[in-house]
Design an enzyme around this catalytic site. Structure first.
Site, PDB file in Angstrom:
ATOM      1  N   VAL A 202      38.151 148.656  59.195  1.00 39.08           N
ATOM      2  CA  VAL A 202      37.159 147.730  58.652  1.00 39.08           C
ATOM      3  C   VAL A 202      36.465 146.999  59.805  1.00 39.08           C
ATOM      4  CG1 VAL A 202      36.756 145.841  57.045  1.00 39.08           C
ATOM      5  CG2 VAL A 202      38.742 147.355  56.731  1.00 39.08           C
ATOM      6  N   ARG A 210      29.348 136.596  59.098  1.00 41.28           N
ATOM      7  CA  ARG A 210      29.013 135.433  58.263  1.00 41.28           C
ATOM      8  C   ARG A 210      27.796 135.676  57.373  1.00 41.28           C
ATOM      9  NH1 ARG A 210      30.082 133.619  63.414  1.00 41.28           N
ATOM     10  NH2 ARG A 210      32.139 132.669  63.638  1.00 41.28           N
ATOM     11  N   GLY A 212      28.468 137.777  54.685  1.00 42.83           N
ATOM     12  CA  GLY A 212      29.138 138.274  53.490  1.00 42.83           C
ATOM     13  C   GLY A 212      29.275 139.786  53.434  1.00 42.83           C
ATOM     14  N   TYR A 215      32.944 140.977  52.750  1.00 41.37           N
ATOM     15  CA  TYR A 215      33.295 140.772  51.344  1.00 41.37           C
ATOM     16  C   TYR A 215      32.684 141.869  50.471  1.00 41.37           C
ATOM     17  CZ  TYR A 215      33.965 138.423  46.867  1.00 41.37           C
ATOM     18  OH  TYR A 215      34.340 138.132  45.582  1.00 41.37           O
ATOM     19  N   ASN A 241      44.906 136.271  62.698  1.00 40.43           N
ATOM     20  CA  ASN A 241      43.483 136.437  62.433  1.00 40.43           C
ATOM     21  C   ASN A 241      43.111 135.681  61.158  1.00 40.43           C
ATOM     22  OD1 ASN A 241      40.888 137.318  61.900  1.00 40.43           O
ATOM     23  ND2 ASN A 241      41.243 139.300  62.819  1.00 40.43           N
ATOM     24  N   GLU A 242      42.857 134.405  61.309  1.00 42.91           N
ATOM     25  CA  GLU A 242      42.588 133.552  60.156  1.00 42.91           C
ATOM     26  C   GLU A 242      41.321 133.944  59.399  1.00 42.91           C
ATOM     27  OE1 GLU A 242      44.683 131.510  58.862  1.00 42.91           O
ATOM     28  OE2 GLU A 242      46.130 131.910  60.457  1.00 42.91           O
ATOM     29  N   TYR A 248      40.264 138.305  52.958  1.00 45.05           N
ATOM     30  CA  TYR A 248      41.043 139.100  52.024  1.00 45.05           C
ATOM     31  C   TYR A 248      41.593 138.254  50.883  1.00 45.05           C
ATOM     32  CZ  TYR A 248      40.673 142.841  55.419  1.00 45.05           C
ATOM     33  OH  TYR A 248      40.181 143.801  56.252  1.00 45.05           O
TER      34      TYR A 248
END
Length: 284
Positions: A202, A210, A212, A215, A241-242, A248
């Site tokens: 991914v 940023r 989207g 998502y 990896n915040e 997710y």
């Protein structure tokens, strides 16, 4: 989504003093997902084909806002589009020393290896994988050409006469497990290889974080997985990896387990978390 972890880069040194580093997922990096191999290949063979976890950037590097109404997120079938996706993965998952010799040749060699492996996976010729789909997010070239010549040159393809650019990509893998990764526990029993899938490789172009896009890629992968009859979807993400974890979790993934410390040390990479989501309406 591939995340870059906070472990040191793995650097491959070539003759003529050139070098390229394969960047393990790092909390200061971006949202990408493959399986990093510990073995380093010779200068002629380079790194093995990509099969990674997730890549999201937490740096303050400015990104560009794009018109997402022009975004198309779909499965890729043409070789042109698979090649463009392979180029984006090399661009996202490897760092090249600015003074390296013949960088373009190294990038092309890495992209060619991933392209050939990706074609095999998508064609169902890779052992251990029941089905693999490459899902890409693309934008018209005209939307991007004014701010990123590099991205447009490397990741462009033609679709029905329109020039477009792959700006995000992932693989959806129907299989029991991914090589060198923690194995999911759901569902149990006979038929798990039909009902379980993993996201990998991914990544989103660094200029377009940023927006989207990550998502949207995950949302599309869930639709395709449901069409396949998948009930349990997994993704591996770097422990620190915040941004990727937040993405997710926003996409309904929850924690299942984490990688043993010894395994991460053996594979010379940061520890992973395994996240899971069930797909609504498909549970038996």
């Amino acid at each position: 989504m591939a995340l870059l972890l906070s472990s040191p880069h793995v650097t491959v040194t070539y003759p003529s003093s050139s070098s390229v580093s394969h960047t393990p997922l790092n909390s200061n990096c971006s949202l990408s997902s493959f399986t990093f191999r510990r073995t380093l290949y010779s200068s002629r063979r380079l790194q093995p084909p990509i099969t990674v976890a997730s890549h999201l950037c937490t740096t303050t590097t400015s990104t560009t806002t794009v018109d997402t109404s022009l975004l198309n997120v779909a499965e890729a079938f043409s070789e042109d589009q698979l090649w463009a996706a392979s180029c984006l993965r090399v661009r996202s998952f490897y760092n090249f020393a600015p003074t390296a010799y013949a960088i373009h040749d190294h990038k092309r060699d890495l992209a060619q290896r991933e392209f050939e492996a990706l074609k095999e996976r998508v064609a169902g010729k890779r052992e251990g994988f029941r089905r693999v789909s490459c899902i890409n997010a693309t934008l018209p070239l005209s939307e991007l050409s004014s701010f990123s010549d590099d991205l447009c040159a490397e990741c462009k393809f033609s679709d029905n006469g329109e020039d477009r650019v792959v700006v995000g990509t992932l693989d959806l893998n129907q299989c029991l497990r991914l090589p060198d990764e923690i194995t999911g526990m759901k569902p149990e029993g006979i038929g798990a290889d039909f009902l379980r899938a993993y996201l990998s490789n991914v990544c989103v172009a660094k200029e377009l974080h940023r927006n989207g896009l990550g998502y949207s890629l995950v949302a599309k992968s869930k639709i395709v997985a449901q069409d396949w009859g998948i009930t349990d979807l997994y993704v591996h993400v770097a422990f620190d990896n915040e941004p990727a974890k937040n993405l997710y979790m926003k996409s309904s993934f929850v924690y299942e387990m984490d990688e043993p410390a010894w395994q991460a040390r053996f594979l010379d990479r940061p520890r992973r978390l395994l996240l899971w989501t069930g797909l609504p309406g498909m549970q038996l």
